[in-house]
Design an enzyme around this catalytic site. Structure first.
Site, short mmCIF file in Angstrom:
data_model
loop_
_atom_site.label_atom_id
_atom_site.label_comp_id
_atom_site.label_asym_id
_atom_site.label_seq_id
_atom_site.Cartn_x
_atom_site.Cartn_y
_atom_site.Cartn_z
N HIS A 75 1.90 7.01 2.51
CA HIS A 75 1.32 8.28 2.08
C HIS A 75 1.42 9.36 3.16
O HIS A 75 1.87 9.11 4.27
CB HIS A 75 -0.12 8.09 1.58
CG HIS A 75 -1.05 7.51 2.61
ND1 HIS A 75 -1.46 8.21 3.71
CD2 HIS A 75 -1.63 6.28 2.68
CE1 HIS A 75 -2.27 7.45 4.42
NE2 HIS A 75 -2.38 6.27 3.83
N HIS A 121 0.77 9.02 6.77
CA HIS A 121 1.74 8.37 7.66
C HIS A 121 2.81 9.34 8.17
O HIS A 121 3.70 8.93 8.93
CB HIS A 121 2.46 7.22 6.94
CG HIS A 121 1.56 6.11 6.54
ND1 HIS A 121 1.28 5.81 5.23
CD2 HIS A 121 0.85 5.22 7.27
CE1 HIS A 121 0.44 4.79 5.16
NE2 HIS A 121 0.17 4.41 6.40
N LYS A 161 0.87 -1.18 0.00
CA LYS A 161 0.00 0.00 0.00
C LYS A 161 0.90 1.23 0.00
O LYS A 161 2.08 1.14 0.35
CB LYS A 161 -0.88 0.01 1.25
CG LYS A 161 -1.80 -1.20 1.34
CD LYS A 161 -3.23 -0.77 1.59
CE LYS A 161 -4.16 -1.97 1.61
NZ LYS A 161 -4.85 -2.13 2.88
N1 ARG Z 1 -1.10 -0.32 10.04
C1 ARG Z 1 -2.08 0.37 10.81
C2 ARG Z 1 -2.77 1.41 9.94
O1 ARG Z 1 -2.27 1.79 8.90
C3 ARG Z 1 -1.48 1.08 11.99
C4 ARG Z 1 -0.93 0.17 13.03
C5 ARG Z 1 -0.70 0.88 14.32
N2 ARG Z 1 -0.12 0.04 15.32
C6 ARG Z 1 -0.77 -0.87 16.03
N3 ARG Z 1 -0.10 -1.61 16.87
N4 ARG Z 1 -2.07 -1.04 15.90
O2 ARG Z 1 -3.86 1.86 10.32
#
Ligand code: ARG
Length: 559
Positions: A126, A129, A123
């Site tokens: 972006h 982030h 993905k």
């Molecule tokens: N990958 C997830 C997202 O893009 C964020 C993860 C954050 N960390 C966690 N331990 N939940 O929404």
């Protein structure tokens, strides 16, 4: 020396050092003094009016040598420091400690885990982030500065049904060469195509489901493709981290917990916390929706993985704190599973903390990965650097390394935009705003740094002054107070997980210094005065550098 601490010791037996320390504040009007004790709290114990107490204390206190004067004013006790002592102590501290000024061993023996950036495989990396990445990295450096052992974790989104879709899309519409050439953008492109095609051909979804099932069952081809998608994505994304100066100690993503969730589910069951609801296994919670642990088809969820990850981190790192730097949209998610840990009887649920932040909006509006209109962070960085280069070419055409400076200014400005305001505030991202040389911006800070550096370069060799009496004007004193406060500010910023306090502190320092710079001759000042002002300049430069190093912004010596 901590002046505030020294003053706080003076009020025994009426106040303990800690009580006094928490009461001491800067006076409203700085002409009144440098620090002040409001005496209202003492009225009860001393059985006198605040005015009488302030009078009595002013007459009786034995003052340390750095206090020039103490005055009682309407219930407040105002202390004025002697300019020489105050300046020489503050500047002595900053200059003798240099790059380690602000460092402490407060966190010695304690570990902090920080989960940040946590991007998704195949993905886009972006603009959404940006905050988690630079905020997490700033917290990482901040806790290190305070002596903690820090574990930076990129909890990669590397598991889920999307990998079934991606495998189908890859087989149908792409090739090894094409993906190797096109990288993660190509992966995203075929993923988008999958969604378009699936609208008319629902059988594609069926195929995707069966590929994901294969992946879950450890099918060799599925697993090797999945690993390869990860490699392709990280090969594109790790250079972005390098560019931003962001580091991780672990890339253990969601898939890492595949074999660690059963233990959690079993424990929940053994503790009688699981309820069946329409075939799904859930944990009921007070005052909020239940936390779903397993869907009716047996699939685990995002929360199940976070639970497993928390137990893994607790047993592996024995953290004193585990931070999750994730947008506020996920508030409920974190509240829910933190509460599950609580219900399981683990007191350390209190050490889990969701460090939430606001959203970034761009001039060009919303984005969606599925539709393929994400704004890639790498493009934002390139564009910022390009614009910075244009500005620099105009402003300072004679730089030796204009490209390097443009990189520092462009990338720095993007980082700065996410770390100048309270993290919970939404960010409206505009290039002209972040690259403005005037205002509370990165180029402003960088420019002020370059000003200090060039002044010091011009000054050549100089001797430390014997007398700092020259630094007695209000602006110089404000600068000194800012410098003196820096170490305790770092501790407060860590307490609140708010790196923007550091950014702001440095911006304030720049404003004060620029005022000082325009109000005073420095290089051409009389002997003694010149050295005092140079020492102040060097100390300002040092604190700017230390603060911005935590924020993750590089400061050029010339620009
Ligand atoms: N990958 C997830 C997202 O893009 C964020 C993860 C954050 N960390 C966690 N331990 N939940 O929404």
């Amino acid at each position: 020396m901590d002046y505030k601490r020294e003053i706080a010791k003076l009020f025994a037996p009426h106040l303990t050092e800690e009580e006094a320390y928490s009461l001491l504040v800067p006076p409203k009007d700085i002409a009144m003094g440098d620090i002040c004790l409001p005496c209202f709290r003492l009225a009860k114990t001393m059985r006198m009016s605040p005015v009488a107490i302030a009078d009595k204390l002013a007459a009786e206190l034995t003052l340390p040598p750095f206090v020039a004067e103490v005055k009682s004013v309407a219930g407040y006790l105002n202390f004025k420091f002697s300019s020489h002592d105050f300046a020489s102590t503050v500047l002595g501290n900053v200059l003798s400690q240099g790059a380690v000024y602000g460092k402490s061993d407060l966190g010695a023996g304690k570990t902090v885990c920080i989960d940040y950036s946590s991007i998704n495989i195949a993905k886009p990396f972006h603009i959404g982030h940006l905050s988690t990445t630079v905020l997490g990295a700033a917290l990482y450096r901040l806790y290190k500065e305070l002596g903690y052992n820090v574990v930076g974790i990129n909890h990669l989104g590397d598991w889920g049904t999307q990998f079934g879709k991606l495998i189908v899309a890859y087989h149908k519409w792409s090739s090894k060469e094409e993906i190797e050439r096109g990288g993660v953008r190509k992966l995203v492109e075929i993923y988008v195509k999958f969604h378009q095609e699936a609208e008319d051909h629902p059988e594609l979804d069926e195929e995707a489901r069966s590929w994901f099932k294969k992946l879950e069952d450890g099918d060799e081809e599925a697993v090797s493709l999945w690993k390869w998608f990860k490699e392709i994505t990280l090969a594109d994304d790790v250079p972005i981290y390098d560019r931003l100066g962001v580091h991780f100690d672990s890339y253990a993503g969601e898939s890492f917990y595949n074999d660690k969730m059963d233990a959690v589910v079993d424990e929940l069951a053994a503790k009688g916390l699981l309820t069946l609801s329409d075939g799904a296994q859930i944990v009921e919670l007070d005052g909020m929706p239940p936390c779903i642990i397993r869907k009716s088809d047996g699939a685990t969820l995002y929360a199940t993985r976070d639970l497993a990850a928390a137990f893994y981190r607790k047993s592996t790192y024995d953290f004193a704190k585990c931070l999750y730097v994730v947008a506020y949209q996920q508030n409920l998610h974190f509240k829910q599973w933190f509460e599950v840990v609580h219900k399981m009887g683990y007191e350390w649920y209190k050490d889990l903390e969701h460090v939430a932040f606001g959203m970034v909006s761009l001039e060009d509006g919303a984005m969606s990965t599925r539709k393929g209109n994400a704004v890639w962070l790498t493009d934002v960085l390139d564009k910022a650097v390009e614009k910075a280069a244009e500005i620099i070419k105009q402003k300072s055409p004679d730089l030796d390394d204009p490209n390097e400076v443009a990189e520092m200014v462009g990338v720095g400005s993007v980082i700065f935009s996410a770390l100048i305001n309270n993290r919970i505030k939404d960010i409206e991202f505009r290039y002209d705003k972040i690259l403005n040389f005037d205002g509370e911006t990165c180029p402003y800070v960088q420019y002020t740094h370059a000003r200090c550096a060039s002044l010091l370069a011009k000054a050549g060799e100089w001797q430390a002054p014997r007398d700092y009496g020259a630094l007695s004007d209000d602006v110089a004193k404000d600068i000194l107070r800012n410098l003196e406060r820096y170490p305790s500010l770092l501790r407060e910023a860590a307490d609140k997980n708010e790196p923007s306090m550091i950014t702001r502190h440095v911006v304030d320092l720049c404003k004060l210094y620029n005022k000082f710079y325009f109000d005073n001759k420095i290089l051409t000042a009389p002997d003694g005065v010149r050295e005092a002002r140079l020492a102040l300049t060097l100390a300002v430069k040092t604190v700017m550098e230390n603060g911005m190093a935590i924020i993750g912004i590089r400061l050029p010596d010339k620009m």
